[in-house]
Design an enzyme around this catalytic site. Structure first.
Site, PDB file in Angstrom:
ATOM      1  N   ARG A 111       0.507 -50.129 104.224  1.00  0.00           N
ATOM      2  CA  ARG A 111       1.403 -49.428 103.300  1.00  0.00           C
ATOM      3  C   ARG A 111       1.459 -47.963 103.727  1.00  0.00           C
ATOM      4  O   ARG A 111       0.426 -47.369 104.069  1.00  0.00           O
ATOM      5  CB  ARG A 111       0.906 -49.516 101.849  1.00  0.00           C
ATOM      6  CG  ARG A 111       1.087 -50.872 101.194  1.00  0.00           C
ATOM      7  CD  ARG A 111       2.559 -51.231 100.965  1.00  0.00           C
ATOM      8  NE  ARG A 111       2.711 -52.533 100.331  1.00  0.00           N
ATOM      9  CZ  ARG A 111       2.905 -53.679 100.964  1.00  0.00           C
ATOM     10  NH1 ARG A 111       2.990 -53.698 102.287  1.00  0.00           N
ATOM     11  NH2 ARG A 111       3.057 -54.809 100.297  1.00  0.00           N
ATOM     12  N   HIS A 118       9.217 -52.241 108.671  1.00  0.00           N
ATOM     13  CA  HIS A 118       8.539 -53.210 107.803  1.00  0.00           C
ATOM     14  C   HIS A 118       8.958 -54.650 108.135  1.00  0.00           C
ATOM     15  O   HIS A 118       9.469 -55.373 107.281  1.00  0.00           O
ATOM     16  CB  HIS A 118       8.803 -52.900 106.328  1.00  0.00           C
ATOM     17  CG  HIS A 118       7.692 -53.362 105.432  1.00  0.00           C
ATOM     18  ND1 HIS A 118       7.227 -52.614 104.381  1.00  0.00           N
ATOM     19  CD2 HIS A 118       6.932 -54.498 105.445  1.00  0.00           C
ATOM     20  CE1 HIS A 118       6.241 -53.274 103.781  1.00  0.00           C
ATOM     21  NE2 HIS A 118       6.054 -54.417 104.415  1.00  0.00           N
ATOM     22  N   GLU A 137       9.659 -45.278 102.619  1.00  0.00           N
ATOM     23  CA  GLU A 137      10.515 -46.307 103.230  1.00  0.00           C
ATOM     24  C   GLU A 137      11.525 -46.913 102.267  1.00  0.00           C
ATOM     25  O   GLU A 137      12.547 -47.455 102.698  1.00  0.00           O
ATOM     26  CB  GLU A 137       9.661 -47.421 103.853  1.00  0.00           C
ATOM     27  CG  GLU A 137       8.918 -48.281 102.831  1.00  0.00           C
ATOM     28  CD  GLU A 137       8.145 -49.419 103.487  1.00  0.00           C
ATOM     29  OE1 GLU A 137       7.347 -49.148 104.395  1.00  0.00           O
ATOM     30  OE2 GLU A 137       8.352 -50.585 103.069  1.00  0.00           O
TER      31      GLU A 137
HETATM   32  P1  NAI Z   1      -6.551 -59.167 101.847  1.00  0.00           P
HETATM   33  O1  NAI Z   1      -6.654 -59.001 100.367  1.00  0.00           O
HETATM   34  O2  NAI Z   1      -6.818 -60.511 102.452  1.00  0.00           O
HETATM   35  O3  NAI Z   1      -7.532 -58.130 102.566  1.00  0.00           O
HETATM   36  C1  NAI Z   1      -7.651 -56.786 102.213  1.00  0.00           C
HETATM   37  C2  NAI Z   1      -9.040 -56.325 102.627  1.00  0.00           C
HETATM   38  O4  NAI Z   1      -9.093 -54.911 102.418  1.00  0.00           O
HETATM   39  C3  NAI Z   1     -10.167 -56.956 101.806  1.00  0.00           C
HETATM   40  O5  NAI Z   1     -11.148 -57.509 102.668  1.00  0.00           O
HETATM   41  C4  NAI Z   1     -10.715 -55.799 100.984  1.00  0.00           C
HETATM   42  O6  NAI Z   1     -12.115 -55.918 100.730  1.00  0.00           O
HETATM   43  C5  NAI Z   1     -10.397 -54.638 101.919  1.00  0.00           C
HETATM   44  N1  NAI Z   1     -10.425 -53.334 101.251  1.00  0.00           N
HETATM   45  C6  NAI Z   1     -10.141 -53.021  99.973  1.00  0.00           C
HETATM   46  N2  NAI Z   1     -10.327 -51.703  99.760  1.00  0.00           N
HETATM   47  C7  NAI Z   1     -10.742 -51.178 100.926  1.00  0.00           C
HETATM   48  C8  NAI Z   1     -11.101 -49.872 101.343  1.00  0.00           C
HETATM   49  N3  NAI Z   1     -11.099 -48.844 100.490  1.00  0.00           N
HETATM   50  N4  NAI Z   1     -11.483 -49.681 102.636  1.00  0.00           N
HETATM   51  C9  NAI Z   1     -11.525 -50.719 103.497  1.00  0.00           C
HETATM   52  N5  NAI Z   1     -11.189 -51.982 103.154  1.00  0.00           N
HETATM   53  C10 NAI Z   1     -10.793 -52.206 101.896  1.00  0.00           C
HETATM   54  O7  NAI Z   1      -5.096 -58.641 102.235  1.00  0.00           O
HETATM   55  P2  NAI Z   1      -4.224 -59.011 103.539  1.00  0.00           P
HETATM   56  O8  NAI Z   1      -3.447 -60.245 103.288  1.00  0.00           O
HETATM   57  O9  NAI Z   1      -5.085 -58.947 104.726  1.00  0.00           O
HETATM   58  O10 NAI Z   1      -3.171 -57.791 103.531  1.00  0.00           O
HETATM   59  C11 NAI Z   1      -3.575 -56.462 103.742  1.00  0.00           C
HETATM   60  C12 NAI Z   1      -2.403 -55.543 103.459  1.00  0.00           C
HETATM   61  O11 NAI Z   1      -1.393 -55.724 104.449  1.00  0.00           O
HETATM   62  C13 NAI Z   1      -1.660 -55.837 102.126  1.00  0.00           C
HETATM   63  O12 NAI Z   1      -2.286 -55.235 101.020  1.00  0.00           O
HETATM   64  C14 NAI Z   1      -0.302 -55.240 102.392  1.00  0.00           C
HETATM   65  O13 NAI Z   1      -0.310 -53.886 101.992  1.00  0.00           O
HETATM   66  C15 NAI Z   1      -0.160 -55.292 103.916  1.00  0.00           C
HETATM   67  N6  NAI Z   1       0.896 -56.235 104.351  1.00  0.00           N
HETATM   68  C16 NAI Z   1       1.888 -55.773 105.185  1.00  0.00           C
HETATM   69  C17 NAI Z   1       2.891 -56.621 105.612  1.00  0.00           C
HETATM   70  C18 NAI Z   1       3.973 -56.166 106.557  1.00  0.00           C
HETATM   71  O14 NAI Z   1       4.997 -56.847 106.670  1.00  0.00           O
HETATM   72  N7  NAI Z   1       3.809 -55.067 107.275  1.00  0.00           N
HETATM   73  C19 NAI Z   1       2.961 -58.009 105.134  1.00  0.00           C
HETATM   74  C20 NAI Z   1       1.828 -58.420 104.318  1.00  0.00           C
HETATM   75  C21 NAI Z   1       0.854 -57.540 103.927  1.00  0.00           C
END
Ligand code: NAI
Length: 336
Positions: A237, A298, A266
């Site tokens: 993000r 994105h 964005e």
């Molecule tokens: P997820 O929920 O599987 O993993 C997120 C991880 O971040 C978790 O392991 C959590 O413990 C960790 N986390 C939380 N707070 C943290 C911090 N302060 N420091 C370090 N790690 C922390 O989520 P997933 O599916 O891996 O997605 C991650 C992000 O990717 C989403 O939140 C979204 O913003 C972004 N995304 C972007 C897309 C794109 O098209 N560019 C598409 C899908 C997701």
């Protein structure tokens, strides 16, 4: 059941309609091209659910407007839910559902594509060769094998990215409040405090959700901690970066490469063809001037497999709600 689909693009229609038809079309989709806002919310009249994407701002006002139209479910067709005021949703009695993991590999592969393009200057080489310029000056690459990659957030996407970079022979550092023991065993990931990861990694990739704790995670102080010439990748993000500080680090040469699939502002740019208009965002315009910056709009999620999975999970969320149950992938709401 009527479902108001905001920010509806032709590809959203195609995949949602396909999933709907496959189960006998139980849903009537209202395709609303506009992003969600207090005015466009009126177009949800009679809908029980609103289907939203990343740049639909479901703030308290927009949610109240949706509620007035009869909406009781916000079905996000994305993983992140930072764009929804969860406290307001809870007060109004609106459930929120998301698509937690549709194709983590799709986003991880896009992050890897940014790393490879920047490390081998693909974006520059592509344009040069098309113009008959076969000179190599300025295209000197950096080897990935043996480099240290720092992954911030090792959830679904972060771990998929870790597996890819492991395949390239990179050393993996990570920072996450919930370390993955499996990743430590299988990939040899070394979990580190953030400051250590920033100091040691050659390539840093962000894969955590946007929360108050990760807002502006990469600010001027964090950039100063990074190695000179490091590469920074953000497919999570935009607000996790202080873009002004990033530009200063690029200008000084401290930040060596930047790959972005997301940008803080964005919502006013991405997903639209603005090629015939004058770019009003001076910060974004400055980013575009750097030869070592590569930006995509994105599109990390945008693969055939991921779009099918998003549509299938969105329908599963709607099904549960329509049957009077909690949505399959409900976002936990604070006490109303
Ligand atoms: P997820 O929920 O599987 O993993 C997120 C991880 O971040 C978790 O392991 C959590 O413990 C960790 N986390 C939380 N707070 C943290 C911090 N302060 N420091 C370090 N790690 C922390 O989520 P997933 O599916 O891996 O997605 C991650 C992000 O990717 C989403 O939140 C979204 O913003 C972004 N995304 C972007 C897309 C794109 O098209 N560019 C598409 C899908 C997701």
């Amino acid at each position: 059941m009527r479902v108001a689909v905001f920010s509806a693009k032709p590809y959203d229609r195609r995949f949602l309609q396909m999933a709907n038809e496959a189960v006998g079309s139980p849903y009537h989709f209202e395709w609303i091209e506009a992003q969600l806002g207090p005015r466009s919310a009126l177009q949800a009249a009679g809908a029980r659910a609103a289907c939203l994407f990343v740049n639909d701002r479901a703030d308290a006002t927009a949610l109240a407007a949706l509620h007035e139209q009869g909406v009781r479910l916000v079905a996000l067709r994305c993983a992140g839910f930072n764009n929804v005021d969860l406290a307001a949703a809870s007060r109004l009695g609106i459930a929120v559902a998301r698509v937690p993991a549709y194709a983590p590999e799709a986003v991880a592969e896009h992050a890897a594509a940014l790393v490879l393009s920047l490390s081998r200057r693909m974006h520059k080489a592509y344009a040069r060769v098309r113009e008959g310029n076969f000179a190599l000056d300025g295209l000197l690459g950096l080897d990935l094998h043996g480099r240290c990659v720092g992954i911030i957030g090792t959830g679904q996407i972060g771990l998929a990215f870790a597996r890819i970079m492991h395949g390239f022979g990179c050393r993996l550092l990570a920072h996450d409040p919930a370390p993955s023991q499996d990743a430590i065993r299988r990939l040899g990931i070394e979990y580190r405090p953030l400051a250590e990861l920033l100091a040691d990694a050659d390539i840093i990739s962000l894969h955590c959700p946007l929360t108050p704790a990760t807002n502006r995670l990469i600010d001027a102080a964090a950039l100063t901690r990074m190695k000179r010439g490091a590469m920074l990748i953000n497919t999570s993000r935009g607000a996790m970066l202080d873009t002004t500080a990033v530009i200063a680090a690029l200008k000084s040469g401290h930040l060596g490469h930047l790959g972005l699939d997301v940008y803080e502002e964005e919502a006013d740019l991405f997903f639209e063809d603005l090629s015939g208009t004058v770019l009003q965002d001076d910060v974004f315009a400055r980013l575009l001037t750097f030869p070592n910056v590569l930006i995509t709009g994105h599109q990390g999620f945008f693969t055939e497999g991921a779009m099918r999975a998003i549509a299938a999970t969105t329908l599963a969320n709607l099904d549960a709600f329509a049957a009077g149950r909690a949505p399959l992938h409900a976002v936990p709401l604070p006490e109303g």
